[in-house]
Design a protein around this motif. Sequence first.
Motif, PDB file in Angstrom:
ATOM      1  N   LEU A   7       0.858  -1.139   0.063  1.00  0.00           N
ATOM      2  CA  LEU A   7      -0.059  -0.072   0.096  1.00  0.00           C
ATOM      3  C   LEU A   7       0.879   1.377  -0.247  1.00  0.00           C
ATOM      4  O   LEU A   7       0.355   2.308  -0.144  1.00  0.00           O
ATOM      5  CB  LEU A   7      -0.829  -0.114   1.105  1.00  0.00           C
ATOM      6  N   GLY A   8       2.175   1.066   0.289  1.00  0.00           N
ATOM      7  CA  GLY A   8       2.958   2.249   0.017  1.00  0.00           C
ATOM      8  C   GLY A   8       3.149   2.732   1.321  1.00  0.00           C
ATOM      9  O   GLY A   8       2.759   2.287   2.402  1.00  0.00           O
ATOM     10  N   ASN A   9       3.956   3.774   1.418  1.00  0.00           N
ATOM     11  CA  ASN A   9       4.279   4.804   2.682  1.00  0.00           C
ATOM     12  C   ASN A   9       3.575   6.021   2.785  1.00  0.00           C
ATOM     13  O   ASN A   9       3.097   6.571   1.656  1.00  0.00           O
ATOM     14  CB  ASN A   9       5.843   5.008   2.596  1.00  0.00           C
ATOM     15  N   SER A  10       3.091   6.445   3.974  1.00  0.00           N
ATOM     16  CA  SER A  10       2.386   7.579   4.112  1.00  0.00           C
ATOM     17  C   SER A  10       3.347   8.735   3.760  1.00  0.00           C
ATOM     18  O   SER A  10       4.842   8.428   4.174  1.00  0.00           O
ATOM     19  CB  SER A  10       1.971   7.750   5.484  1.00  0.00           C
ATOM     20  N   LEU A  11       3.117   9.750   2.994  1.00  0.00           N
ATOM     21  CA  LEU A  11       3.893  10.752   2.553  1.00  0.00           C
ATOM     22  C   LEU A  11       4.265  11.568   3.802  1.00  0.00           C
ATOM     23  O   LEU A  11       5.453  12.090   3.805  1.00  0.00           O
ATOM     24  CB  LEU A  11       3.425  11.410   1.630  1.00  0.00           C
ATOM     25  N   ALA A  12       3.320  11.633   4.583  1.00  0.00           N
ATOM     26  CA  ALA A  12       3.595  12.625   5.860  1.00  0.00           C
ATOM     27  C   ALA A  12       4.499  12.011   6.752  1.00  0.00           C
ATOM     28  O   ALA A  12       5.436  12.651   7.416  1.00  0.00           O
ATOM     29  CB  ALA A  12       2.283  12.986   6.521  1.00  0.00           C
ATOM     30  N   SER A  13       4.185  10.837   7.304  1.00  0.00           N
ATOM     31  CA  SER A  13       4.954  10.282   8.392  1.00  0.00           C
ATOM     32  C   SER A  13       6.183   9.122   7.985  1.00  0.00           C
ATOM     33  O   SER A  13       6.805   8.851   8.827  1.00  0.00           O
ATOM     34  CB  SER A  13       4.036   9.285   9.480  1.00  0.00           C
ATOM     35  N   ARG A  14       5.966   8.916   6.635  1.00  0.00           N
ATOM     36  CA  ARG A  14       7.033   8.116   6.226  1.00  0.00           C
ATOM     37  C   ARG A  14       6.758   6.582   6.551  1.00  0.00           C
ATOM     38  O   ARG A  14       7.759   5.858   6.392  1.00  0.00           O
ATOM     39  CB  ARG A  14       8.339   8.434   6.178  1.00  0.00           C
ATOM     40  N   ARG A  15       5.832   6.347   7.330  1.00  0.00           N
ATOM     41  CA  ARG A  15       5.689   5.127   8.265  1.00  0.00           C
ATOM     42  C   ARG A  15       4.704   4.328   7.076  1.00  0.00           C
ATOM     43  O   ARG A  15       3.864   4.832   6.416  1.00  0.00           O
ATOM     44  CB  ARG A  15       4.757   4.938   9.386  1.00  0.00           C
ATOM     45  N   PRO A  16       4.852   2.814   7.032  1.00  0.00           N
ATOM     46  CA  PRO A  16       4.173   2.059   5.882  1.00  0.00           C
ATOM     47  C   PRO A  16       2.645   2.170   6.312  1.00  0.00           C
ATOM     48  O   PRO A  16       2.162   2.284   7.330  1.00  0.00           O
ATOM     49  CB  PRO A  16       4.668   0.636   6.128  1.00  0.00           C
ATOM     50  N   VAL A  59      -6.586  13.560   4.321  1.00  0.00           N
ATOM     51  CA  VAL A  59      -7.174  14.341   3.459  1.00  0.00           C
ATOM     52  C   VAL A  59      -6.571  15.688   3.707  1.00  0.00           C
ATOM     53  O   VAL A  59      -6.318  16.435   2.670  1.00  0.00           O
ATOM     54  CB  VAL A  59      -8.709  14.314   3.703  1.00  0.00           C
ATOM     55  N   SER A  60      -6.517  16.112   4.803  1.00  0.00           N
ATOM     56  CA  SER A  60      -6.131  17.699   4.962  1.00  0.00           C
ATOM     57  C   SER A  60      -4.704  17.638   4.699  1.00  0.00           C
ATOM     58  O   SER A  60      -4.216  18.842   4.406  1.00  0.00           O
ATOM     59  CB  SER A  60      -6.642  18.163   6.430  1.00  0.00           C
ATOM     60  N   SER A  61      -3.870  16.880   4.920  1.00  0.00           N
ATOM     61  CA  SER A  61      -2.476  16.960   4.652  1.00  0.00           C
ATOM     62  C   SER A  61      -2.080  16.348   3.292  1.00  0.00           C
ATOM     63  O   SER A  61      -0.943  16.184   3.013  1.00  0.00           O
ATOM     64  CB  SER A  61      -1.407  16.067   5.718  1.00  0.00           C
ATOM     65  N   ARG A  62      -3.116  16.159   2.426  1.00  0.00           N
ATOM     66  CA  ARG A  62      -3.097  15.449   0.942  1.00  0.00           C
ATOM     67  C   ARG A  62      -2.199  14.389   1.081  1.00  0.00           C
ATOM     68  O   ARG A  62      -1.393  14.118   0.108  1.00  0.00           O
ATOM     69  CB  ARG A  62      -2.451  16.642   0.042  1.00  0.00           C
ATOM     70  N   ASP A  63      -2.278  13.503   1.947  1.00  0.00           N
ATOM     71  CA  ASP A  63      -1.242  12.256   2.145  1.00  0.00           C
ATOM     72  C   ASP A  63      -2.210  11.243   1.189  1.00  0.00           C
ATOM     73  O   ASP A  63      -2.702  10.201   1.942  1.00  0.00           O
ATOM     74  CB  ASP A  63      -1.174  11.939   3.566  1.00  0.00           C
ATOM     75  N   LEU A  64      -1.978  11.296   0.315  1.00  0.00           N
ATOM     76  CA  LEU A  64      -2.575  10.434  -0.910  1.00  0.00           C
ATOM     77  C   LEU A  64      -2.532   8.971  -0.820  1.00  0.00           C
ATOM     78  O   LEU A  64      -3.724   8.089  -0.659  1.00  0.00           O
ATOM     79  CB  LEU A  64      -2.039  10.542  -2.287  1.00  0.00           C
ATOM     80  N   PRO A  65      -1.711   8.350  -0.422  1.00  0.00           N
ATOM     81  CA  PRO A  65      -1.335   6.876  -0.337  1.00  0.00           C
ATOM     82  C   PRO A  65      -2.343   6.666   0.962  1.00  0.00           C
ATOM     83  O   PRO A  65      -3.106   5.438   0.903  1.00  0.00           O
ATOM     84  CB  PRO A  65       0.154   6.723   0.078  1.00  0.00           C
ATOM     85  N   VAL A  66      -2.514   7.315   1.793  1.00  0.00           N
ATOM     86  CA  VAL A  66      -3.265   6.864   3.311  1.00  0.00           C
ATOM     87  C   VAL A  66      -4.910   7.056   2.829  1.00  0.00           C
ATOM     88  O   VAL A  66      -5.551   6.063   3.064  1.00  0.00           O
ATOM     89  CB  VAL A  66      -2.817   7.787   4.398  1.00  0.00           C
ATOM     90  N   VAL A  67      -5.132   8.073   2.112  1.00  0.00           N
ATOM     91  CA  VAL A  67      -6.581   8.368   1.648  1.00  0.00           C
ATOM     92  C   VAL A  67      -7.054   7.254   0.688  1.00  0.00           C
ATOM     93  O   VAL A  67      -8.106   6.851   0.905  1.00  0.00           O
ATOM     94  CB  VAL A  67      -6.827   9.650   0.948  1.00  0.00           C
ATOM     95  N   GLN A  68      -5.959   6.898  -0.185  1.00  0.00           N
ATOM     96  CA  GLN A  68      -6.584   5.859  -1.131  1.00  0.00           C
ATOM     97  C   GLN A  68      -6.819   4.419  -0.410  1.00  0.00           C
ATOM     98  O   GLN A  68      -7.530   3.881  -0.693  1.00  0.00           O
ATOM     99  CB  GLN A  68      -5.204   5.649  -1.992  1.00  0.00           C
ATOM    100  N   ALA A  69      -5.746   4.055   0.633  1.00  0.00           N
ATOM    101  CA  ALA A  69      -5.654   2.960   1.378  1.00  0.00           C
ATOM    102  C   ALA A  69      -7.338   2.823   2.117  1.00  0.00           C
ATOM    103  O   ALA A  69      -8.035   1.987   2.144  1.00  0.00           O
ATOM    104  CB  ALA A  69      -4.749   2.800   2.514  1.00  0.00           C
ATOM    105  N   VAL A  70      -7.605   3.786   2.844  1.00  0.00           N
ATOM    106  CA  VAL A  70      -8.661   4.111   3.556  1.00  0.00           C
ATOM    107  C   VAL A  70     -10.123   3.893   2.641  1.00  0.00           C
ATOM    108  O   VAL A  70     -11.006   3.279   2.845  1.00  0.00           O
ATOM    109  CB  VAL A  70      -8.751   5.380   4.540  1.00  0.00           C
TER     110      VAL A  70
END
Lengths: 317, 531
Positions: A80-89, A277-288
């Motif tokens: 699912l990639g890494n979070s852009l904001a926190s760099r965690r998977p 969403v508010s931080s535009r952290d796309l991979p997390v938004v996508q996963a959720v």
Amino acid sequence: MSNVSKLILQRLILGVLTLFAVSALIFVGIELQPGDLAQQILGQSATPETLAAWRAELGLDLPAHLRYLDWLSGVAQGDLGNSLASRRPVADLLMSRLSNTMFLAAYAAIIAVPVAVALGLLAAMWRNSPFDRGVNVGALSAISMPEFFVAYVLILVFSIRLGWFPTLARIDEATSLGDAVYRCFLPALTLMLVVVAHMMRMTRAAIINVLASPYIEMARLKGVPRWRVILRHALPNAAAPIINVVALNLAYLIVGVVVVEAVFSYPGMGQLLVDAVSSRDLPVVQAVGLFFAATYVTLNVLADILSIMSNPRLRRG
Amino acid sequence: MDTLLDMRGLRLEAGPKSDPTVILHGLDLQLKRGEVVGLVGESGAGKSSAGLAAMGVVRDGVRFAGGSVTFDGTELTSQSPRRLRKLLGRRMAYVAQSAAASFNPAHRVIDQVTEAPVLHGVMSRPEAEEDAIRLFRQMQLPDADRIGMRYPHQMSGGQLQRAMTGMAMACRPDLIVFDEPTTALDVTTQIEVLGAMRDIVERYDAAAIYITHDLAVVSQMADRIMVMRHGQEVETQPTRDMLATPREDYTRSLWSVRSLNRPARVEPRPALLECRDLSAGYGDVKVLHDVSVELPRGRTTTVVGESGSGKSTLAKVIAGLMPPMSGQVLWQGDPLPADYRARGRDLLHDVQMIYQMADTALNPRHTVRETLARPARFCRGLTGKALQSRVRDLMELIELSPDKFLDRRIPELSGGQKQRIGIARALAAEPRFVICDEVTSALDQLVAGGILRLLMRLQDELDLTYMFITHDLATVRAIADQVVIMQKGRVVEQGPRDRIFDAPQQDYTRRLLEAVPQMDPDWLSRVRAAS
């Protein structure tokens, strides 16, 4: 091929297509939003050079369709990639939130589904009685109020005035189950009040519809008591619509809890989605987003299968 | 104490108390143990309400408004639901018209048959199961040991009707109410079910109320017949006396319906429509096998068969609603396109259909005027004054007053009136060939007689060719010129009516003819003895 396996196969294919479409929509949605993660982190005063460097670092400088394809191929391989904001998977972020969300949904469902079906059955049994009217008015009032309002009223009464329950539903890995049940009572109650009306009214309508059938008259003429007519003769034939509306509401309990989580500061998927969403952290938004869509698809397939299993005419087709 | 059931001055009402609709006007009915009484009348006569009231039951919205129903010394009209339930199913039982609808589709048949005896504490579940199998055997159900394990949808209508009679017998009740129990069955099935019902009622010496609109059927079952109309008794007599010497005019009019008989016209005429080796089916299942029939111009050809014989499928193929797998339909000698969309407008207008259920075949939101004006405008291009006068003419044709009916909506009409509108709608296209699909099956005998007379008159006036589909041999005998007998998708026999009835060539035809109930109380015993 039997009815059921044909249906499952059909739905699985459709489900995968749905997930695909959802992911594309989410991607486009995020792209349409002004600003990106680099802008969010560095703020308005960042120089164009630092922004560009950040973007290169995060891979945001690539064209949109390449980023999407890149993400998609990752997902296809289970990454699912890494979070852009926190760099965690993303998977790690998701897991803790997921279990919290499922806990709250299950908690609310365990109360709401039996209560709704029982109220629906009783309302159908005593149709047009004061009980029936009271239940209908109560359920409709509960559903007419926005959920944050219900939540605040419950907090006002049960935690501020009476002091029975905490105002916030903060839990973490260390919280014991008993504690979690206690702390989450108010959010669960809020969710229950929101979903009961829909399921109750569908149960009532489905049962009343079946009660007009000749086989119900036959059961009465055999001297079958009223409760048994409802439970044994009417309910199995009203199962399909009830199962479907229950599935729809279970899905809502999992994916529709953003507001309630916010009110009670509950660390669930909804909160995670809002932050991402508010931080535009796309991979997390996508996963959720994908998880929410998958929940809908799965529950609906499950509802269809159970509906078929409840009907002997379709069961062995 | 010989009287089991004593109904005195029973009055049933529905609707508001201030302005009630009266369903029964003071009905008296006494029944001794082991006696069978027949209730006969048209729909709306209050037969079913009387039958249910004999069990102390009224339908939703109906109430007891006077009189009494005493069952074995217990007054039923004032009984609490709890105490009434102790009698229902145990000492009083009910057999409904449609067994297919009256068995719960969600449960196995055996579970439903054993429910009452187990619930009432008459038997344990294993005893009840054993007894159910015994009853199934007495009702001559095939594979009696295991048939109960089936779900209702896995049994035929006739089998379900027998299983339901067995179910009614499960607690050996003193009284059974049969509410039109064979109306939905084919004649050859009906005769078997009737026989099994009569045997079991005799065997357990039960008293029974047998409700029907079919006089021939009731005369096989009942010791005594009560004719009802508008919620009142018209007359009551022992069965033989009633058949021989009905006292009231209304009773005689019920009897006379059966006397409708138009002499068959035998002089040869060319075929307007002809089917050659038609085969058709759904998916892989073939339901028509090499059907060849000729329908002479200006004549009535009746297509007779039991359910599943393929008669309605044949109509669909002729109307172009279902393409045949092979064979063709000839119209005045020329091949007719298989699909109605490929037929020219004139051809489409030439072939019209009238349906069994006028209720569902007519749009309930339309007025009579709209129902008739649409096809008249669409098929014949009429507008304005010409259209209005055509609509009025159509109403005259079907013997309904235009002023009174044109602006009524379909649901405001009675069943017979709706069917007349169905006929007028077909006529609006000025057809030459009319397919009548069971058009009188849903109607009472008196009303059905009126519709048949109307159709015959229209045929004479407009030189119409009818394909008349029916399962009712009395109707065939009344109106047919030509008869086509179908079974399992094949034509068994065809020919002029009188030859078919007087000298049937095929076994199946003979069986079919013999199975038609006669107005003779000994008919059933005689037929069963013969077979």
